[in-house]
Design a protein around this motif. Structure first.
Motif, PDB file in Angstrom:
ATOM      1  N   GLY A  59       0.781  -1.227   0.000  1.00  0.00           N
ATOM      2  CA  GLY A  59       0.000   0.000   0.000  1.00  0.00           C
ATOM      3  C   GLY A  59       0.813   1.277   0.000  1.00  0.00           C
ATOM      4  O   GLY A  59       0.385   2.280   0.579  1.00  0.00           O
ATOM      5  N   HIS A  60       1.968   1.286  -0.665  1.00  0.00           N
ATOM      6  CA  HIS A  60       2.791   2.496  -0.694  1.00  0.00           C
ATOM      7  C   HIS A  60       1.991   3.653  -1.294  1.00  0.00           C
ATOM      8  O   HIS A  60       1.377   3.515  -2.353  1.00  0.00           O
ATOM      9  CB  HIS A  60       4.051   2.265  -1.520  1.00  0.00           C
ATOM     10  N   ALA A  61       2.045   4.804  -0.643  1.00  0.00           N
ATOM     11  CA  ALA A  61       1.242   5.940  -1.071  1.00  0.00           C
ATOM     12  C   ALA A  61       1.979   6.867  -2.030  1.00  0.00           C
ATOM     13  O   ALA A  61       1.366   7.774  -2.608  1.00  0.00           O
ATOM     14  CB  ALA A  61       0.778   6.740   0.152  1.00  0.00           C
ATOM     15  N   GLU A  62       3.269   6.667  -2.215  1.00  0.00           N
ATOM     16  CA  GLU A  62       4.064   7.538  -3.073  1.00  0.00           C
ATOM     17  C   GLU A  62       4.838   6.704  -4.090  1.00  0.00           C
ATOM     18  O   GLU A  62       5.084   5.519  -3.885  1.00  0.00           O
ATOM     19  CB  GLU A  62       5.042   8.366  -2.235  1.00  0.00           C
ATOM     20  N   ALA A  63       5.215   7.383  -5.166  1.00  0.00           N
ATOM     21  CA  ALA A  63       5.973   6.702  -6.217  1.00  0.00           C
ATOM     22  C   ALA A  63       7.320   6.237  -5.703  1.00  0.00           C
ATOM     23  O   ALA A  63       7.982   6.929  -4.922  1.00  0.00           O
ATOM     24  CB  ALA A  63       6.169   7.636  -7.405  1.00  0.00           C
ATOM     25  N   ARG A  64       7.711   5.051  -6.125  1.00  0.00           N
ATOM     26  CA  ARG A  64       8.997   4.479  -5.767  1.00  0.00           C
ATOM     27  C   ARG A  64       9.722   4.057  -7.036  1.00  0.00           C
ATOM     28  O   ARG A  64       9.082   3.707  -8.024  1.00  0.00           O
ATOM     29  CB  ARG A  64       8.815   3.270  -4.850  1.00  0.00           C
ATOM     30  N   PRO A 255       5.648   1.575 -21.513  1.00  0.00           N
ATOM     31  CA  PRO A 255       5.983   2.349 -20.324  1.00  0.00           C
ATOM     32  C   PRO A 255       5.461   1.706 -19.040  1.00  0.00           C
ATOM     33  O   PRO A 255       4.531   0.942 -19.029  1.00  0.00           O
ATOM     34  CB  PRO A 255       5.288   3.677 -20.571  1.00  0.00           C
ATOM     35  N   THR A 256       6.090   2.102 -17.958  1.00  0.00           N
ATOM     36  CA  THR A 256       5.675   1.674 -16.635  1.00  0.00           C
ATOM     37  C   THR A 256       5.374   2.854 -15.740  1.00  0.00           C
ATOM     38  O   THR A 256       4.966   2.689 -14.605  1.00  0.00           O
ATOM     39  CB  THR A 256       6.784   0.836 -15.982  1.00  0.00           C
ATOM     40  N   GLY A 257       5.600   4.028 -16.212  1.00  0.00           N
ATOM     41  CA  GLY A 257       5.282   5.187 -15.385  1.00  0.00           C
ATOM     42  C   GLY A 257       6.219   6.334 -15.669  1.00  0.00           C
ATOM     43  O   GLY A 257       7.176   6.199 -16.373  1.00  0.00           O
TER      44      GLY A 257
END
Length: 257
Positions: A59-64, A255-257
């Motif tokens: 549940g990470h809330a920010e981009a990694r 793409p992935t992001g």
């Protein structure tokens, strides 16, 4: 498509990608991803699967950042298989209350987003592996292909950093010819494209063909010539082909992001 359908597609496409990769051999060049060999393609896709699985599970809330991997060739297949199966299991175990980071507008939930994005990420790279093996790309179901076209046009290319720009306003119509038929009107300008899911009338250029063919052509995996008809100002189609390729670390891929 429903999330269940995307998870089923991810399962099929992951298996098919690995089969084609092993057939091609780890050192085979990937013609649709210049400077990559099959080893790079499989390691990249496996890292993306683990990256996505961590969002779903934790549940990470920010981009990694997407990680990287290196290992002996004899370990790559098992590592890849374990990664996509873990992603499938985590998507199946999650529910629509899942809260985590995602990066395209319009998804009903983060779980739905990750299932859809990883299904299409894997499908496009499955085609890359088949091309590297010297094969004609395997079939893509019309419903899945239509869904993927929609994700590409209304998701990726409406974002502020879409590279598809035109100093002179142009209108590009994309139409599938099989069931279910679908239409997208792209309004091109100096800003990011504005996309409507309908045929709006006059257009400068129209790309028209079976959904599966358009899906791969719009992702620059097949040439437009021969898989779709192009009517009107062909320079607009040429603009799409040149500008729409999404590059990361100078390599051209889905793409992935």
């Amino acid at each position: 498509m429903h999330t269940t359908g995307h998870i089923e597609a991810l399962t099929r496409e992951g298996s098919a990608l690995l089969t084609a990769a092993e057939e091609a051999g780890w050192d085979a060049e990937v013609p649709s991803c210049p400077a990559w060999r099959i080893r790079d393609l499989v390691l990249h896709t496996g890292c993306v699967h683990r990256w996505a699985a961590d969002y779903v599970a934790e549940g990470h809330a920010e981009a990694r950042p997407i990680g990287s991997a290196s290992m002996p060739d004899g370990e790559v297949a098992g590592w890849f298989r374990s990664g996509y199966r873990t992603l499938v299991e985590r998507l199946e175990a999650a529910d629509d209350t899942l809260a985590c980071w995602s990066f395209l507008e319009g998804s009903p939930s983060p779980r739905a987003f990750w299932a859809r994005r990883q299904a299409h990420e894997t499908a496009v790279h499955r085609v890359d592996a088949e091309l590297a093996a010297g094969r004609t790309p395997g079939p893509v179901a019309p419903e899945f292909a239509t869904d993927g076209i929609d994700e590409l046009l209304t998701g990726f290319h409406t974002r502020p950093f879409s590279p598809v720009r035109s100093d002179t306003p142009r209108t590009l119509l994309v139409s599938t010819t099989d069931a279910p038929s679908a239409h997208w009107t792209l309004h091109l300008s100096s800003a990011a494209p504005r996309v409507e899911r309908r045929e709006t009338g006059a257009y400068d250029c129209r790309m028209r063909g079976p959904a599966a063919h358009l899906y791969l052509a719009l992702w620059n995996r097949l040439p437009l010539d021969g898989v779709a008809s192009v009517d009107g100002d062909t320079s607009v189609a040429a603009l799409w082909q040149e500008a729409s390729a999404i590059r990361q670390r100078t390599k051209r891929h889905a793409p992935t992001g």
